[in-house]
Design a protein around this motif. Structure first.
Motif, short mmCIF file in Angstrom:
data_model
loop_
_atom_site.label_atom_id
_atom_site.label_comp_id
_atom_site.label_asym_id
_atom_site.label_seq_id
_atom_site.Cartn_x
_atom_site.Cartn_y
_atom_site.Cartn_z
N PRO A 62 63.54 54.15 102.71
CA PRO A 62 62.73 53.76 103.87
C PRO A 62 61.25 53.74 103.48
O PRO A 62 60.77 54.62 102.77
CB PRO A 62 63.01 54.87 104.88
N GLU A 63 60.56 52.71 103.92
CA GLU A 63 59.17 52.58 103.50
C GLU A 63 58.21 52.41 104.66
O GLU A 63 57.46 53.32 104.99
CB GLU A 63 59.01 51.43 102.51
N ASP A 332 54.68 56.38 104.53
CA ASP A 332 54.07 55.78 105.72
C ASP A 332 54.09 56.79 106.87
O ASP A 332 54.92 57.70 106.90
CB ASP A 332 54.83 54.51 106.11
N VAL A 333 53.20 56.61 107.84
CA VAL A 333 53.10 57.52 108.98
C VAL A 333 52.81 56.72 110.24
O VAL A 333 52.08 55.73 110.22
CB VAL A 333 52.01 58.59 108.75
N ALA A 334 53.41 57.15 111.35
CA ALA A 334 53.14 56.55 112.66
C ALA A 334 53.09 57.67 113.69
O ALA A 334 53.78 58.69 113.55
CB ALA A 334 54.22 55.53 113.03
N VAL A 335 52.28 57.49 114.71
CA VAL A 335 52.14 58.48 115.78
C VAL A 335 52.64 57.88 117.08
O VAL A 335 52.29 56.75 117.44
CB VAL A 335 50.67 58.93 115.92
N ALA A 342 54.79 62.80 115.50
CA ALA A 342 54.43 61.90 114.40
C ALA A 342 55.64 61.79 113.50
O ALA A 342 56.49 62.69 113.45
CB ALA A 342 53.22 62.43 113.63
N VAL A 343 55.76 60.67 112.77
CA VAL A 343 56.92 60.45 111.92
C VAL A 343 56.46 59.88 110.58
O VAL A 343 55.53 59.07 110.53
CB VAL A 343 57.95 59.52 112.60
N VAL A 344 57.11 60.32 109.50
CA VAL A 344 56.77 59.91 108.15
C VAL A 344 58.01 59.39 107.45
O VAL A 344 59.11 59.95 107.61
CB VAL A 344 56.18 61.10 107.35
N THR A 345 57.86 58.29 106.69
CA THR A 345 58.97 57.79 105.89
C THR A 345 58.97 58.51 104.54
O THR A 345 57.94 58.64 103.89
CB THR A 345 58.85 56.28 105.66
N ASP A 346 60.16 58.99 104.13
CA ASP A 346 60.32 59.68 102.85
C ASP A 346 61.10 58.76 101.92
O ASP A 346 62.34 58.72 101.96
CB ASP A 346 61.08 61.00 103.06
N ARG A 347 60.38 58.01 101.08
CA ARG A 347 60.99 56.94 100.29
C ARG A 347 62.10 57.42 99.37
O ARG A 347 63.13 56.79 99.23
CB ARG A 347 59.92 56.20 99.48
N TRP A 348 61.88 58.54 98.73
CA TRP A 348 62.84 58.98 97.72
C TRP A 348 63.89 59.92 98.28
O TRP A 348 64.85 60.26 97.61
CB TRP A 348 62.09 59.63 96.55
N ALA A 349 63.72 60.35 99.50
CA ALA A 349 64.71 61.21 100.15
C ALA A 349 65.59 60.44 101.13
O ALA A 349 66.55 60.98 101.67
CB ALA A 349 64.02 62.35 100.88
#
Length: 602
Positions: A62-63, A332-335, A342-349
């Protein structure tokens, strides 16, 4: 807001390395290796100050992520062999579906203001389709249009009126696309290559694009006058090629632009009117996205190197010494627009990490007697001790002013109440220095003395009634304080009880015996009484018996009428019977007198 991705973190880094002359660094990102920290990076937060948000597995790599304007739905690019968009219920925290876009590498996302259309940049060099922007109808979840663009996109934005879509490319161009026809209106050359992120002013007259100079020119922010259209001003970043423009965020009023500088490790604050940098904060290595919460004076940015979500206070221009742990490859981050997470994409997880903002429940009113203990309680959630404080406040003037209660920083407030406290209001507040979130509960009233008394029904049994006639009215009475509300079950159809007065009235045509339950309720409790009520049919008066001799009128009868009527020859038999009875009574008295014992005197 649009959060955009730096091309150095793309899976096709080999091709870009040849194009940009940065092969070693880019290849390192392709292997999941974040850059080393810059010399002036701040100290990494200690483990004791780090929180652990919740995570959700969404799919392969996810990016980029965008949210709808209510924060209930999220859309995430998944960089698989065949690209997809994951659709996420952000409230339930579940993946509800996937949108197949048929492209090997989905990139950047933007959603229109109507929340019905999603724009996604894609690149498919294997099939020869090249760089495109695809249009997705969110109602059907299908691709409804495709626009070919000059080069790989590294930023997408939509104008406030939803009329135009803006795409910046790695070749240093800004494409302006009509949202209704998907026609390319203009391709604007920019002062350098490797353009990153695009923000559009609220009035739609200006665009701001980040350029990192393809690792050889000075990184800068370019302002484009969209009415010309052409670049009108540029702002070089002061550290030159030691930093780049990763992502940007423009405040809703269009006055301030925040810039994440990637391996430059800084968050820059740009005053748009003067096109000047007003503040720079060393946040941490590998900050490639930024999300501003301007009303809280906070900017959130993930550190790809540390795999933390960091917080910058834009009022004091300092970074919080606390952090929130993200998954591997935090990017990436969005609020949430409603400011609950807030939510963050964890590319490698392959996950999303959620940071829920603090929340509190409202305390209930309290009634005690003088010198008794009063206790107000609230349930607080998402409280990180290192950054969140709780405070109880009291108001003695009906909420016009508030004062902090000394040493009251827990979810429960207890104290010995005095008569002077009667009528005071109490509320609990919170402040989170990490997100800048703050708020208060609804005030709760303290009543000292006059404790509320539960109701007790005091009225007697309900009277019976007659079907088809007005019943009562009958008033059910009850003791207790405060105000009592009445209700009844089992009343015959047509009868009702007034909730405020307890009066039972109405007209019912039903006949029978009914069991009625009457309940009185107030804030202190309730009482119920059961009654038996009978409704009968209306009483009927018996008809008079016919006379044995029909009365005659003067001059009537078979013989035509004589003077006998005048002498009583045809008098009613009732009169004759009365005369006879009187005569017998007189004779009886005479006999009785004659039979009295000898010697009895009257």
């Amino acid at each position: 807001m649009t959060f955009l991705r730096n091309n150095t973190q793309r899976s096709r880094s080999t091709r870009l390395a040849a194009l940009l002359g940065g092969g070693v660094l880019i290849a390192g990102y392709a292997l999941g290796i974040a850059p080393a920290a810059a010399a002036d990076d701040p100290v990494k937060p200690a483990p004791s100050s780090v929180g652990l948000p919740a995570t959700l597995t969404v799919g392969d790599t996810p990016e980029s992520i965008v949210l709808n304007n209510t924060g209930t739905r999220g859309y995430v690019t998944l960089n698989k062999t065949v690209g997809e968009i994951a659709v996420v219920d952000m409230i339930a925290r579940t993946v509800t579906g996937h949108i197949d876009i048929g492209a090997a590498d989905p990139g950047y996302l933007a959603i229109n203001g109507a929340n019905d259309t999603l724009y996604v940049s894609t690149t498919d060099w294997v099939s020869g389709m090249g760089a495109r922007m695809q249009v997705i109808d969110l109602a059907s979840g299908s691709v409804t249009g495709t626009v070919f663009i000059p080069s790989e996109a590294q930023g997408v934005a939509v104008s406030a009126d939803d009329a135009s879509v803006y795409v910046v490319g790695i070749d240093g161009t800004l494409s302006v696309i009509a949202a209704d026809t998907l026609a390319v209106r203009a391709v604007i050359p920019l002062p350098g290559q490797n353009a990153h992120s695009v923000q559009v002013s609220p009035d739609g007259t200006r665009a701001y694009v980040g350029l990192d100079g393809a690792f050889k020119d000075t990184p800068m922010i370019a302002e484009i006058d969209l009415s010309i259209p052409a670049v009108t001003r540029t702002l070089p970043l002061p550290d030159g090629d030691s930093e780049e423009v990763g992502g940007t965020d423009l405040t809703p009023d269009g006055t301030t632009l925040y810039v994440a500088t990637g391996y430059g490790a800084k968050i820059r604050t740009v005053d748009v009117a003067s096109m000047s940098i007003t503040a720079s904060v060393s946040a941490g290595p590998g900050v490639y996205r930024v999300a501003a919460i301007p009303e809280n004076n906070v900017v959130l940015t993930p550190s790809l190197s540390w795999e933390y979500l960091l917080s910058v206070d834009t009022a004091t221009n300092t970074r919080s010494n606390s952090a929130r742990t993200m998954g591997a490859g935090a990017f990436d981050v969005a609020v949430d627009p409603t400011r609950s997470y807030a939510v963050v994409t964890d590319r490698w997880a392959d996950t999303l990490s959620f940071l829920d903002f603090p929340a509190i429940t409202n305390p209930a009113p309290v009634t005690v007697e003088d010198a008794e203990e009063a206790t107000f309680s609230s349930d607080a959630s998402n409280i990180y001790p290192s950054t969140v404080t709780l405070t109880w406040e009291v108001s003695s003037d009906e909420g016009a002013s508030w004062a902090a209660v000394p040493d009251a920083d827990e979810e429960t407030l207890s104290f010995i109440a005095a008569s002077a406290d009667n009528g005071n209001l109490y509320r609990i507040g919170y402040h989170d220095t990490f997100t800048g979130a703050r708020g208060y509960s609804t005030p709760a009233l303290l009543t000292v003395g006059g404790r509320a008394a539960p109701p007790v029904i005091t009225s007697g049994p309900l009277p019976n009634g007659v079907a088809g006639a007005e019943y009562g009215p009958f008033t059910v009475t009850a003791s207790g304080d405060p105000v009592i509300t009445f209700s009844a079950e089992g009343l015959p159809a047509g009868l009702r009880i007034d909730p405020a007065t307890g009066v039972i009235s109405g007209n019912s045509t039903e006949v029978g015996i009914f069991t009625v339950r009457v309940t009185a309720v107030n804030a202190a409790g309730s009482d119920t009484a059961t009654y038996r009520v009978e409704l009968t049919t209306a009483a009927v008066s018996p008809a008079p018996s016919p006379s044995t001799v029909a009365p005659t009128t003067p001059g009537g009868g078979d013989g035509g009428g004589t003077g006998l009527a005048g002498t009583g020859a045809n008098a009613p038999t009732g009169l004759l019977g009365l005369a006879g009875a009187l005569a017998l009574l007189g004779a009886g008295l005479l006999i009785a007198r004659r039979r009295r014992p000898l010697g009895h005197t009257a």
